[in-house]
Scaffold this motif. Sequence first.
Motif, PDB file in Angstrom:
ATOM      1  N   VAL A   1       0.842  -1.201   0.000  1.00  0.00           N
ATOM      2  CA  VAL A   1       0.000   0.000   0.000  1.00  0.00           C
ATOM      3  C   VAL A   1       0.875   1.247   0.000  1.00  0.00           C
ATOM      4  CG1 VAL A   1      -1.670   1.358   1.334  1.00  0.00           C
ATOM      5  CG2 VAL A   1      -1.988  -1.097   1.071  1.00  0.00           C
ATOM      6  N   LEU A   2       1.932   1.235   0.797  1.00  0.00           N
ATOM      7  CA  LEU A   2       2.836   2.395   0.818  1.00  0.00           C
ATOM      8  C   LEU A   2       3.465   2.633  -0.552  1.00  0.00           C
ATOM      9  CD1 LEU A   2       4.632   2.098   4.282  1.00  0.00           C
ATOM     10  CD2 LEU A   2       2.640   3.492   3.659  1.00  0.00           C
ATOM     11  N   ALA A   3       3.701   1.569  -1.306  1.00  0.00           N
ATOM     12  CA  ALA A   3       4.220   1.728  -2.671  1.00  0.00           C
ATOM     13  C   ALA A   3       3.215   2.478  -3.534  1.00  0.00           C
ATOM     14  CB  ALA A   3       4.545   0.366  -3.284  1.00  0.00           C
ATOM     15  N   LEU A   4       1.929   2.174  -3.353  1.00  0.00           N
ATOM     16  CA  LEU A   4       0.887   2.889  -4.097  1.00  0.00           C
ATOM     17  C   LEU A   4       0.822   4.364  -3.709  1.00  0.00           C
ATOM     18  CD1 LEU A   4      -2.109   0.394  -3.895  1.00  0.00           C
ATOM     19  CD2 LEU A   4      -0.836   1.018  -5.956  1.00  0.00           C
ATOM     20  N   LEU A   5       0.991   4.627  -2.431  1.00  0.00           N
ATOM     21  CA  LEU A   5       0.818   5.994  -1.929  1.00  0.00           C
ATOM     22  C   LEU A   5       1.963   6.929  -2.313  1.00  0.00           C
ATOM     23  CD1 LEU A   5      -0.768   5.505   1.597  1.00  0.00           C
ATOM     24  CD2 LEU A   5      -1.854   5.705  -0.632  1.00  0.00           C
ATOM     25  N   VAL A   6       3.047   6.374  -2.817  1.00  0.00           N
ATOM     26  CA  VAL A   6       4.165   7.206  -3.271  1.00  0.00           C
ATOM     27  C   VAL A   6       3.685   8.217  -4.312  1.00  0.00           C
ATOM     28  CG1 VAL A   6       6.294   7.119  -4.637  1.00  0.00           C
ATOM     29  CG2 VAL A   6       5.980   5.551  -2.718  1.00  0.00           C
ATOM     30  N   ASN A   7       2.722   7.813  -5.117  1.00  0.00           N
ATOM     31  CA  ASN A   7       2.222   8.676  -6.191  1.00  0.00           C
ATOM     32  C   ASN A   7       0.956   9.435  -5.812  1.00  0.00           C
ATOM     33  OD1 ASN A   7       4.237   7.868  -8.151  1.00  0.00           O
ATOM     34  ND2 ASN A   7       3.211   5.893  -8.121  1.00  0.00           N
TER      35      ASN A   7
ATOM     36  N   PRO B   1      -1.216  12.255  -3.243  1.00  0.00           N
ATOM     37  CA  PRO B   1      -1.016  13.450  -2.402  1.00  0.00           C
ATOM     38  C   PRO B   1      -1.491  13.194  -0.973  1.00  0.00           C
ATOM     39  CG  PRO B   1      -3.010  13.694  -3.687  1.00  0.00           C
ATOM     40  CD  PRO B   1      -2.388  12.378  -4.100  1.00  0.00           C
ATOM     41  N   TYR B   2      -0.925  12.179  -0.336  1.00  0.00           N
ATOM     42  CA  TYR B   2      -1.385  11.784   0.984  1.00  0.00           C
ATOM     43  C   TYR B   2      -0.231  11.211   1.784  1.00  0.00           C
ATOM     44  CZ  TYR B   2      -3.788   9.389   4.728  1.00  0.00           C
ATOM     45  OH  TYR B   2      -4.193   8.965   5.965  1.00  0.00           O
ATOM     46  N   ALA B   3      -0.227  11.501   3.060  1.00  0.00           N
ATOM     47  CA  ALA B   3       0.737  10.903   3.978  1.00  0.00           C
ATOM     48  C   ALA B   3       0.084  10.789   5.341  1.00  0.00           C
ATOM     49  CB  ALA B   3       1.998  11.750   4.064  1.00  0.00           C
ATOM     50  N   SER B   4       0.448   9.740   6.066  1.00  0.00           N
ATOM     51  CA  SER B   4      -0.079   9.545   7.408  1.00  0.00           C
ATOM     52  C   SER B   4       0.913   8.710   8.201  1.00  0.00           C
ATOM     53  CB  SER B   4      -1.426   8.818   7.367  1.00  0.00           C
ATOM     54  OG  SER B   4      -1.869   8.543   8.682  1.00  0.00           O
ATOM     55  N   SER B   5       0.996   8.981   9.473  1.00  0.00           N
ATOM     56  CA  SER B   5       1.861   8.180  10.329  1.00  0.00           C
ATOM     57  C   SER B   5       1.071   7.060  10.993  1.00  0.00           C
ATOM     58  CB  SER B   5       2.511   9.067  11.396  1.00  0.00           C
ATOM     59  OG  SER B   5       1.510   9.638  12.212  1.00  0.00           O
ATOM     60  N   LYS B   6      -0.231   7.003  10.752  1.00  0.00           N
ATOM     61  CA  LYS B   6      -1.087   5.993  11.382  1.00  0.00           C
ATOM     62  C   LYS B   6      -1.567   4.973  10.348  1.00  0.00           C
ATOM     63  CE  LYS B   6      -2.808   8.888  15.073  1.00  0.00           C
ATOM     64  NZ  LYS B   6      -2.559   8.120  16.268  1.00  0.00           N
ATOM     65  N   HIS B   7      -1.508   3.715  10.749  1.00  0.00           N
ATOM     66  CA  HIS B   7      -1.960   2.650   9.859  1.00  0.00           C
ATOM     67  C   HIS B   7      -3.426   2.834   9.502  1.00  0.00           C
ATOM     68  CE1 HIS B   7       1.423  -0.396  10.093  1.00  0.00           C
ATOM     69  NE2 HIS B   7       1.838   0.631  10.806  1.00  0.00           N
ATOM     70  N   THR B   8      -4.244   3.246  10.467  1.00  0.00           N
ATOM     71  CA  THR B   8      -5.675   3.402  10.193  1.00  0.00           C
ATOM     72  C   THR B   8      -5.917   4.461   9.119  1.00  0.00           C
ATOM     73  OG1 THR B   8      -5.864   4.894  12.089  1.00  0.00           O
ATOM     74  CG2 THR B   8      -6.481   2.581  12.436  1.00  0.00           C
ATOM     75  N   GLY B   9      -5.135   5.517   9.126  1.00  0.00           N
ATOM     76  CA  GLY B   9      -5.267   6.551   8.110  1.00  0.00           C
ATOM     77  C   GLY B   9      -4.872   6.047   6.737  1.00  0.00           C
ATOM     78  N   VAL B  10      -3.780   5.310   6.670  1.00  0.00           N
ATOM     79  CA  VAL B  10      -3.313   4.739   5.405  1.00  0.00           C
ATOM     80  C   VAL B  10      -4.358   3.768   4.853  1.00  0.00           C
ATOM     81  CG1 VAL B  10      -1.561   3.242   4.346  1.00  0.00           C
ATOM     82  CG2 VAL B  10      -0.871   5.080   5.917  1.00  0.00           C
ATOM     83  N   LEU B  11      -4.882   2.915   5.706  1.00  0.00           N
ATOM     84  CA  LEU B  11      -5.881   1.943   5.264  1.00  0.00           C
ATOM     85  C   LEU B  11      -7.165   2.625   4.810  1.00  0.00           C
ATOM     86  CD1 LEU B  11      -3.818   0.004   6.480  1.00  0.00           C
ATOM     87  CD2 LEU B  11      -5.698  -1.261   7.455  1.00  0.00           C
ATOM     88  N   ALA B  12      -7.592   3.648   5.535  1.00  0.00           N
ATOM     89  CA  ALA B  12      -8.808   4.375   5.138  1.00  0.00           C
ATOM     90  C   ALA B  12      -8.620   5.022   3.770  1.00  0.00           C
ATOM     91  CB  ALA B  12      -9.163   5.422   6.192  1.00  0.00           C
ATOM     92  N   TYR B  13      -7.465   5.642   3.555  1.00  0.00           N
ATOM     93  CA  TYR B  13      -7.188   6.272   2.261  1.00  0.00           C
ATOM     94  C   TYR B  13      -7.176   5.219   1.147  1.00  0.00           C
ATOM     95  CZ  TYR B  13      -5.071   9.228  -1.291  1.00  0.00           C
ATOM     96  OH  TYR B  13      -4.829   9.933  -2.448  1.00  0.00           O
ATOM     97  N   PHE B  14      -6.500   4.105   1.396  1.00  0.00           N
ATOM     98  CA  PHE B  14      -6.424   3.017   0.420  1.00  0.00           C
ATOM     99  C   PHE B  14      -7.821   2.506   0.073  1.00  0.00           C
ATOM    100  CE2 PHE B  14      -6.429  -1.612  -0.209  1.00  0.00           C
ATOM    101  CZ  PHE B  14      -5.716  -1.685  -1.402  1.00  0.00           C
ATOM    102  N   ASN B  15      -8.619   2.227   1.104  1.00  0.00           N
ATOM    103  CA  ASN B  15      -9.968   1.706   0.857  1.00  0.00           C
ATOM    104  C   ASN B  15     -10.827   2.690   0.068  1.00  0.00           C
ATOM    105  OD1 ASN B  15      -9.941  -0.942   2.022  1.00  0.00           O
ATOM    106  ND2 ASN B  15      -9.833   0.016   4.022  1.00  0.00           N
ATOM    107  N   LYS B  16     -10.725   3.955   0.386  1.00  0.00           N
ATOM    108  CA  LYS B  16     -11.531   4.964  -0.307  1.00  0.00           C
ATOM    109  C   LYS B  16     -11.055   5.183  -1.744  1.00  0.00           C
ATOM    110  CE  LYS B  16     -12.854   9.808  -0.194  1.00  0.00           C
ATOM    111  NZ  LYS B  16     -12.549  11.124   0.379  1.00  0.00           N
ATOM    112  N   ASN B  17      -9.740   5.331  -1.927  1.00  0.00           N
ATOM    113  CA  ASN B  17      -9.222   5.756  -3.226  1.00  0.00           C
ATOM    114  C   ASN B  17      -8.811   4.630  -4.171  1.00  0.00           C
ATOM    115  OD1 ASN B  17      -9.062   8.852  -3.071  1.00  0.00           O
ATOM    116  ND2 ASN B  17      -8.320   8.139  -1.098  1.00  0.00           N
ATOM    117  N   PHE B  18      -8.659   3.421  -3.659  1.00  0.00           N
ATOM    118  CA  PHE B  18      -8.266   2.313  -4.534  1.00  0.00           C
ATOM    119  C   PHE B  18      -9.317   1.204  -4.591  1.00  0.00           C
ATOM    120  CE2 PHE B  18      -4.320   4.483  -3.733  1.00  0.00           C
ATOM    121  CZ  PHE B  18      -3.686   4.437  -4.962  1.00  0.00           C
ATOM    122  N   ILE B  19     -10.013   0.958  -3.486  1.00  0.00           N
ATOM    123  CA  ILE B  19     -11.011  -0.116  -3.463  1.00  0.00           C
ATOM    124  C   ILE B  19     -12.384   0.416  -3.857  1.00  0.00           C
ATOM    125  CG2 ILE B  19     -12.152  -1.871  -2.051  1.00  0.00           C
ATOM    126  CD1 ILE B  19      -9.142  -2.418  -2.668  1.00  0.00           C
ATOM    127  N   LYS B  20     -12.884   1.399  -3.137  1.00  0.00           N
ATOM    128  CA  LYS B  20     -14.229   1.923  -3.428  1.00  0.00           C
ATOM    129  C   LYS B  20     -14.297   2.581  -4.803  1.00  0.00           C
ATOM    130  CE  LYS B  20     -15.961   2.199   1.193  1.00  0.00           C
ATOM    131  NZ  LYS B  20     -15.732   2.788   2.462  1.00  0.00           N
TER     132      LYS B  20
END
Length: 132
Positions: free
Chosen positions: A50-56, A58-77
């Motif tokens: 997931v962090l590999a995806l987020l390299v591209n 406009p998002y950063a988070s130090s919390k796993h829950t934030g990273v997962l929420a962003y991933f679910n919203k922007n890549f899954i949903k």
Amino acid sequence: MTVDEKRHELAQYRLKQAAESLEEAEFLMSGKMSPRSIINRAYYAMFYAVLALLVNEPYASSKHTGVLAYFNKNFIKSGLLPEALGRSLNKAFELRQRGDYREYIEMTHEQVAPFIGEARSFIAAVRAHLDK
């Protein structure tokens, strides 16, 4: 080195971390080691992908829950990646949380074994997405 080249290099580094974590999970499983350790490494294999995806992104988070929420919203949903990947990641996160932070949690090899294959599929899907 251009910004795009740096991003590509970082994404490749994150995918390498994902592959290493998957290898560790497989090694632990083959030795019938702690299920808690196995789910930890399988989860981190997916998380690094997931962090590999987020390299591209406009998002950063130090919390796993934030990273997962962003991933679910922007890549899954959004339909960029299959819903099954989101379910696998979320379940692995939940099991890892329980194993790492709750007392007296017992997990079995049968319970965590499927996550090795799921992590392998997850990494492959992320690689394919990044190669587009």
